[in-house]
Scaffold this motif. Structure first.
Motif, PDB file in Angstrom:
ATOM      1  N   MET A  63      -5.330  -7.796   0.016  1.00 56.53           N
ATOM      2  CA  MET A  63      -4.113  -8.147  -0.708  1.00 56.53           C
ATOM      3  C   MET A  63      -3.019  -7.125  -0.454  1.00 56.53           C
ATOM      4  O   MET A  63      -3.259  -5.925  -0.496  1.00 56.53           O
ATOM      5  CB  MET A  63      -4.403  -8.277  -2.201  1.00 56.53           C
ATOM      6  CG  MET A  63      -5.194  -9.522  -2.531  1.00 56.53           C
ATOM      7  SD  MET A  63      -5.390  -9.820  -4.292  1.00 56.53           S
ATOM      8  CE  MET A  63      -6.629  -8.625  -4.696  1.00 56.53           C
ATOM      9  N   CYS A  64      -1.838  -7.635  -0.155  1.00 60.91           N
ATOM     10  CA  CYS A  64      -0.731  -6.782   0.242  1.00 60.91           C
ATOM     11  C   CYS A  64       0.557  -7.337  -0.344  1.00 60.91           C
ATOM     12  O   CYS A  64       0.643  -8.519  -0.695  1.00 60.91           O
ATOM     13  CB  CYS A  64      -0.665  -6.735   1.774  1.00 60.91           C
ATOM     14  SG  CYS A  64       0.495  -5.558   2.448  1.00 60.91           S
ATOM     15  N   GLY A  65       1.572  -6.497  -0.479  1.00 59.06           N
ATOM     16  CA  GLY A  65       2.849  -6.958  -1.007  1.00 59.06           C
ATOM     17  C   GLY A  65       2.712  -7.442  -2.440  1.00 59.06           C
ATOM     18  O   GLY A  65       2.029  -6.836  -3.266  1.00 59.06           O
ATOM     19  N   ASP A  66       3.345  -8.576  -2.747  1.00 59.52           N
ATOM     20  CA  ASP A  66       3.323  -9.137  -4.104  1.00 59.52           C
ATOM     21  C   ASP A  66       2.299 -10.253  -4.254  1.00 59.52           C
ATOM     22  O   ASP A  66       2.393 -11.068  -5.177  1.00 59.52           O
ATOM     23  CB  ASP A  66       4.722  -9.670  -4.464  1.00 59.52           C
ATOM     24  CG  ASP A  66       5.741  -8.548  -4.591  1.00 59.52           C
ATOM     25  OD1 ASP A  66       5.334  -7.420  -4.908  1.00 59.52           O
ATOM     26  OD2 ASP A  66       6.940  -8.817  -4.378  1.00 59.52           O
ATOM     27  N   TYR A  67       1.333 -10.311  -3.347  1.00 68.75           N
ATOM     28  CA  TYR A  67       0.377 -11.425  -3.351  1.00 68.75           C
ATOM     29  C   TYR A  67      -0.349 -11.557  -4.690  1.00 68.75           C
ATOM     30  O   TYR A  67      -0.451 -12.659  -5.254  1.00 68.75           O
ATOM     31  CB  TYR A  67      -0.630 -11.243  -2.215  1.00 68.75           C
ATOM     32  CG  TYR A  67      -1.650 -12.351  -2.120  1.00 68.75           C
ATOM     33  CD1 TYR A  67      -1.330 -13.559  -1.506  1.00 68.75           C
ATOM     34  CD2 TYR A  67      -2.927 -12.199  -2.652  1.00 68.75           C
ATOM     35  CE1 TYR A  67      -2.257 -14.585  -1.413  1.00 68.75           C
ATOM     36  CE2 TYR A  67      -3.868 -13.218  -2.565  1.00 68.75           C
ATOM     37  CZ  TYR A  67      -3.525 -14.405  -1.941  1.00 68.75           C
ATOM     38  OH  TYR A  67      -4.451 -15.420  -1.859  1.00 68.75           O
ATOM     39  N   ALA A  68      -0.871 -10.459  -5.219  1.00 65.65           N
ATOM     40  CA  ALA A  68      -1.635 -10.512  -6.468  1.00 65.65           C
ATOM     41  C   ALA A  68      -0.775 -11.019  -7.626  1.00 65.65           C
ATOM     42  O   ALA A  68      -1.216 -11.854  -8.422  1.00 65.65           O
ATOM     43  CB  ALA A  68      -2.209  -9.133  -6.794  1.00 65.65           C
ATOM     44  N   ASP A  69       0.470 -10.527  -7.723  1.00 63.11           N
ATOM     45  CA  ASP A  69       1.374 -10.964  -8.795  1.00 63.11           C
ATOM     46  C   ASP A  69       1.732 -12.441  -8.656  1.00 63.11           C
ATOM     47  O   ASP A  69       1.784 -13.182  -9.644  1.00 63.11           O
ATOM     48  CB  ASP A  69       2.642 -10.119  -8.796  1.00 63.11           C
ATOM     49  CG  ASP A  69       2.375  -8.681  -9.234  1.00 63.11           C
ATOM     50  OD1 ASP A  69       1.351  -8.459  -9.908  1.00 63.11           O
ATOM     51  OD2 ASP A  69       3.173  -7.802  -8.893  1.00 63.11           O
ATOM     52  N   ILE A  70       1.991 -12.861  -7.417  1.00 66.35           N
ATOM     53  CA  ILE A  70       2.383 -14.253  -7.175  1.00 66.35           C
ATOM     54  C   ILE A  70       1.225 -15.198  -7.496  1.00 66.35           C
ATOM     55  O   ILE A  70       1.425 -16.291  -8.024  1.00 66.35           O
ATOM     56  CB  ILE A  70       2.875 -14.423  -5.724  1.00 66.35           C
ATOM     57  CG1 ILE A  70       4.228 -13.720  -5.549  1.00 66.35           C
ATOM     58  CG2 ILE A  70       2.984 -15.893  -5.340  1.00 66.35           C
ATOM     59  CD1 ILE A  70       4.740 -13.685  -4.125  1.00 66.35           C
TER      60      ILE A  70
END
Length: 206
Positions: A63-70
């Motif tokens: 998981m990288c960037g805003d993937y988890a939040d999205i």
């Protein structure tokens, strides 16, 4: 002893030492080659939610960037398709201490989104999926501009994979791919390719 007798004694000794040195050198060089790892890097498009995708058993998601939040945002359709980079280690060795840098850009190159992450190791035949997604990409067409992977082999050889694009027009992009290693502070290319490619994404809230 005459000169001829001295030479008969010295020449085999010198030949033996030179042969031994050459054998050690070639053996070490072959060991480096056998331990090298060759990454195959692709831009792929999958849905945000990968639970229904039939991926290889050897696949891992980083998981990288805003993937988890999205993924936790209920306003976004999880079937939305986004860009991933897919890194497969073709072997024969393992990739160790992998430092990965990726940059995505919009169409006119006015906005950039950097992604940096570390992967401890990628085994031979293992595939790594990394989502290239940022909240700032919503309603924006974007594509991957730069991929750089620095890693080591089991023989502690430093290698680097580099991918760079040059946009030609709205639909076409030139790419350059290289793989090299360093020997005595000199960069030596294993391969260097040039070609044409285009890929974009469009992230839309539900």
């Amino acid at each position: 002893m005459t000169k001829a007798e001295i030479l008969r004694v010295i020449v085999p000794i010198i030949t033996f030492f030179l042969g031994t040195i050459y054998s050690i050198f070639t053996s070490r060089k072959q060991r480096k080659v056998n331990n090298r790892a060759f990454p195959h890097v692709e831009e792929v498009v999958y849905e945000l939610d990968l639970s229904d995708n039939n991926l290889k058993e050897t696949s891992k998601l980083y998981m990288c960037g805003d993937y988890a939040d999205i993924m936790q945002d209920l306003s976004i359709d999880k079937s939305t398709k986004i860009m991933y980079i897919q890194v497969t280690n073709l072997g024969p060795g393992h990739m160790l201490n992998c430092n990965v840098n990726v940059e995505a850009v919009n169409e006119d190159n006015s906005k950039r989104w950097p992604f940096s992450f570390h992967i401890p190791y990628i085994k031979k035949d293992e595939m790594i999926l990394v989502p290239i997604i940022h909240r700032g990409m919503k309603e924006i067409r974007a594509f991957i501009d730069v991929i750089n992977i620095k890693y080591q082999t089991l023989d502690r050889e430093n290698m680097e994979y580099a991918f760079q694009t040059t946009k030609i027009n709205q639909s076409d992009t030139n790419i350059k791919e290289t793989l090299h290693y360093k020997s005595w502070f000199i960069r030596k290319n294993i391969y260097k390719f040039k070609g044409r490619k285009s890929l974009s994404l469009f992230v839309r809230p539900k």
